[in-house]
Design an enzyme around this catalytic site. Sequence first.
Site, mmCIF file in Angstrom:
data_model
loop_
_atom_site.group_PDB
_atom_site.id
_atom_site.type_symbol
_atom_site.label_atom_id
_atom_site.label_comp_id
_atom_site.label_asym_id
_atom_site.label_seq_id
_atom_site.Cartn_x
_atom_site.Cartn_y
_atom_site.Cartn_z
ATOM 1 N N LYS A 107 -3.912 7.922 2.954
ATOM 2 C CA LYS A 107 -5.403 7.643 3.775
ATOM 3 C C LYS A 107 -5.045 8.291 5.102
ATOM 4 O O LYS A 107 -5.898 8.647 5.891
ATOM 5 C CB LYS A 107 -5.497 6.226 3.693
ATOM 6 C CG LYS A 107 -5.741 5.746 2.529
ATOM 7 C CD LYS A 107 -7.152 6.218 1.868
ATOM 8 C CE LYS A 107 -7.821 5.435 0.730
ATOM 9 N NZ LYS A 107 -8.835 6.252 0.260
ATOM 10 N N TYR A 154 0.843 -1.179 -0.085
ATOM 11 C CA TYR A 154 0.148 -0.163 0.025
ATOM 12 C C TYR A 154 0.745 1.263 -0.078
ATOM 13 O O TYR A 154 0.206 2.455 -0.613
ATOM 14 C CB TYR A 154 -0.901 -0.080 1.059
ATOM 15 C CG TYR A 154 -2.406 0.425 0.876
ATOM 16 C CD1 TYR A 154 -2.949 0.348 -0.028
ATOM 17 C CD2 TYR A 154 -2.858 1.288 1.735
ATOM 18 C CE1 TYR A 154 -4.364 0.879 -0.466
ATOM 19 C CE2 TYR A 154 -4.056 1.939 1.887
ATOM 20 C CZ TYR A 154 -4.737 1.662 0.709
ATOM 21 O OH TYR A 154 -5.942 2.240 0.477
#
Length: 262
Positions: free
Chosen positions: A162, A155
């Site tokens: 995020k 990620y």
Amino acid sequence: MLLENKRLLVTGVLTEKSIAWQVARLAQEQGAEVVLTGFGRGLRLTERVAARLPRPTDVLELDVTREDQLDTVVADLEGRWGELDGVLHAVAHAPRAALGGGFLDARWPEVASAMEVSAYSFVALGRAFSPLLARSGGGSVVGLDFDSSVAWHAYDWMGVAKTTLEGCARYLARDLGGQGTRVNLVAAGPLRTAAARAIPGAEAVSDAWPYRAPLGWDVHDGEPVARVVCALFSDWMPAVTGEIVRVDGGAHAVGPSTATSP
């Protein structure tokens, strides 16, 4: 009819597997009027899939990094409805160099792009549509999140984006609270969407998720996430803002297991 007479703007629809498409479908079924947005090469895809909703709806062009297009959409909704009850931010992107093990290799231009599209645009949407939301009594801004409390395999800078998104949501909730606007995020478990397929190695996380989650998890079913988004758009959660609601089968609440299959 949880959303009867609500007017919603939904970004991020590309296919019927998109969480945003599930939100739009469910919102219509619950009585809302919905307008979608798309941009660039994906605009045609959004227009095509919009026709598969219970009620076909308009698609407006919106690149969330362009102030002129934000202004154009605001003007359209001003003339169309005069006010707005909810906005879904379902937009995220990071260059391939910033994903799939490229954390140390990515340079600032790639990182800046991920931050602008995936986090800052949430604030840009809230700022642009806040006058229309205020006219409806405050309304609701909802963004899609993924648990950023740990570093996930593959990620990389999207995970950092995020984390930034979560900070943006708290500050936006603070600054729009005075006009009655609620600002929340929904942290979904991994789903097999077009966005997920763009992350090299993401299946290492998603494949194990159903076995970690106490309630189980269907990586092909976005409706549980859409239901929570619609609840946040509704009048049933009037005092909830600055929150991250996790819809992941409970996986966030338990430690990792050595089991990878039943």
